[in-house]
Write an enzyme that holds these catalytic residues in place. Structure first.
Site, PDB file in Angstrom:
ATOM      1  N   ASP A 125       7.887   8.064  -3.597  1.00  0.00           N
ATOM      2  CA  ASP A 125       6.884   7.052  -3.923  1.00  0.00           C
ATOM      3  C   ASP A 125       6.821   5.914  -2.899  1.00  0.00           C
ATOM      4  O   ASP A 125       5.737   5.447  -2.548  1.00  0.00           O
ATOM      5  CB  ASP A 125       7.135   6.485  -5.326  1.00  0.00           C
ATOM      6  CG  ASP A 125       7.059   7.575  -6.393  1.00  0.00           C
ATOM      7  OD1 ASP A 125       6.345   8.576  -6.160  1.00  0.00           O
ATOM      8  OD2 ASP A 125       7.710   7.433  -7.444  1.00  0.00           O
ATOM      9  N   GLU A 131      -4.820   3.656  -3.227  1.00  0.00           N
ATOM     10  CA  GLU A 131      -5.510   4.932  -3.108  1.00  0.00           C
ATOM     11  C   GLU A 131      -6.620   4.963  -4.156  1.00  0.00           C
ATOM     12  O   GLU A 131      -6.413   4.516  -5.278  1.00  0.00           O
ATOM     13  CB  GLU A 131      -4.508   6.031  -3.415  1.00  0.00           C
ATOM     14  CG  GLU A 131      -4.677   7.265  -2.625  1.00  0.00           C
ATOM     15  CD  GLU A 131      -3.505   8.217  -2.855  1.00  0.00           C
ATOM     16  OE1 GLU A 131      -3.602   9.343  -2.392  1.00  0.00           O
ATOM     17  OE2 GLU A 131      -2.526   7.840  -3.498  1.00  0.00           O
ATOM     18  N   ASP A 133       1.687   2.739  -4.532  1.00  0.00           N
ATOM     19  CA  ASP A 133       1.504   4.110  -4.995  1.00  0.00           C
ATOM     20  C   ASP A 133       1.564   4.078  -6.514  1.00  0.00           C
ATOM     21  O   ASP A 133       2.564   3.684  -7.099  1.00  0.00           O
ATOM     22  CB  ASP A 133       2.613   5.006  -4.431  1.00  0.00           C
ATOM     23  CG  ASP A 133       2.423   6.448  -4.857  1.00  0.00           C
ATOM     24  OD1 ASP A 133       1.303   6.964  -4.693  1.00  0.00           O
ATOM     25  OD2 ASP A 133       3.382   7.049  -5.373  1.00  0.00           O
TER      26      ASP A 133
END
Ligand SMILES: [Zn+2]
Length: 389
Positions: free
Chosen positions: A343, A261, A182
């Site tokens: 996170d 991501e 992340d």
């Protein structure tokens, strides 16, 4: 495998002058080509190919004799680069901009005939060679080079080399050797194993110095402040790159598969509070580094879309917490009572979303460099007489 490496150059005064001419002429041709392409398109919907424009170079040289002083291949490459900027635009990047003498990268390309011998870089128009400092021996075939000069007057060459070695075959994707990452603003990155990469403190210090000098310069445009500003800026960029290299190499070495991501940075930059922070942590540079290092070491990168609710989903039971705000650093899942670090929870979700996506699609490809074949995509059900087929 293509590899680019940057080396410091120490040109003589007359070579500096010739480098400046190459940069100036390349910029001139780039801007002219961009103008021509735009005008033709707006006027008659005609789309000039780079080849159409390169064909016009001899005529341009008759008008501007000084263009003959520089390597003509560099000018041709300038037109190719303008066309590449257009191709990137059609893939979602910004509209190609005119190059400026005062802003942006000051560079020119040498698409062929690049040679390094006796610690000299030999290129067309620089027969005696420019002094080069190699920190590593160049192994492979040199394809091309780009020479650049920084605002602080340092010279560099990026040399693109074909190592003549195929990329290693990718390791198989397995749940236990995959991590999720992340990327954040508070910390630079947090992994699904709970590892935290903080933004380096020395970078923060250098950045506040940069801000201070920028303010000073905007009030009084002195030459000395300008030089100082350029020096501090260079330091910040170098420190940041150094940090990104260290983190990306560590992650690639220690893991077989990394799930990330896909960040739409341009959307987030509109939020002014976040703009500086996003700029600082340079996610896109980091992701690019991870991707090419994964190719070098035969590791895998899995990407998931930005809209997967990675922070809001409980990684234990799948409950979606719609009330979660940016301020909440941890939360307790009302369904399963898990206490979740924002996170770490997000990175675990990124890992499982990415693995799920991968299993539903690409898993039939043993080697990701290969294209699927009819036989390769066939399922076992279809092979069995009891199957649907
Ligand atoms: Zn839960």
């Amino acid at each position: 495998m293509l590899k680019g490496l940057k080396h410091r150059l120490y040109p003589t005064d007359s070579q500096k002058e010739l480098i400046a001419k190459h940069i100036g002429c390349s910029r001139f041709v780039y801007n002219l080509a961009l103008e021509t392409k735009n005008t033709a398109y707006l006027g008659s919907k005609h789309n000039f190919s780079p080849f159409d424009l390169i064909k016009q170079l001899p005529n341009l040289k008759k008008e501007c004799e000084w263009l003959k002083e520089v390597n003509s291949q560099s000018l041709q490459q300038s037109i190719q680069n303008m066309d590449i900027a257009f191709k990137k635009f059609f893939k979602g990047a910004g509209f190609p901009k005119y190059k400026s003498k005062h802003k942006g990268k000051q560079s020119f390309s040498i698409p062929q005939n690049v040679l390094v011998e006796d610690n000299k870089l030999v290129i067309p128009k620089f027969k005696k060679g420019i002094e080069i400092v190699l920190h590593r021996e160049i192994k492979g075939t040199i394809k091309s080079a780009t020479i650049s000069v920084t605002p602080t007057g340092k010279y560099f060459v990026s040399i693109l080399v074909d190592t003549n070695i195929e990329n290693p075959i990718k390791v198989p994707i397995k749940e236990e050797t995959t991590i999720g990452i992340d990327l954040g603003i508070k910390d630079f990155a947090v992994t699904s194993k709970g590892e935290v990469f903080e933004n380096p403190k020395n970078l923060k210090k250098a950045q506040s110095k940069l801000k201070y000098t920028q303010r000073k310069y905007s009030k009084n445009k002195g030459k000395r402040t300008k030089k100082r500003l350029a020096l501090i800026h260079e330091k910040v960029v170098n420190k940041r790159k150094d940090f990104l290299h260290k983190v990306s190499t560590k992650l690639i070495r220690e893991n077989q598969t990394i799930a990330l991501e896909t960040l739409v940075v341009s959307n987030m930059v509109k939020n002014h509070n976040l703009a500086q922070a996003i700029n600082d942590v340079s996610w896109s540079t980091f992701v690019t580094m991870l991707e090419y290092k994964a190719d070098w070491y035969g590791k895998n990168i899995l990407r998931i879309g930005t809209f997967a609710p990675s922070s809001k989903t409980c990684s234990c039971c799948g409950y979606i917490n719609k009330e979660l705000t940016l301020k909440d650093r941890s939360w307790t899942c009302p369904k399963c009572n898990s206490v979740l670090d924002r996170d770490v929870n997000a990175s675990i979700n990124i890992k499982s979303f990415a693995l799920k996506n991968n299993l539903s699609g690409e898993h039939t490809l043993k080697n990701h460099n290969e294209l699927p074949t009819l036989v390769g995509v066939m399922t076992y059900e279809a092979l069995s007489p009891l199957g649907k087929g």
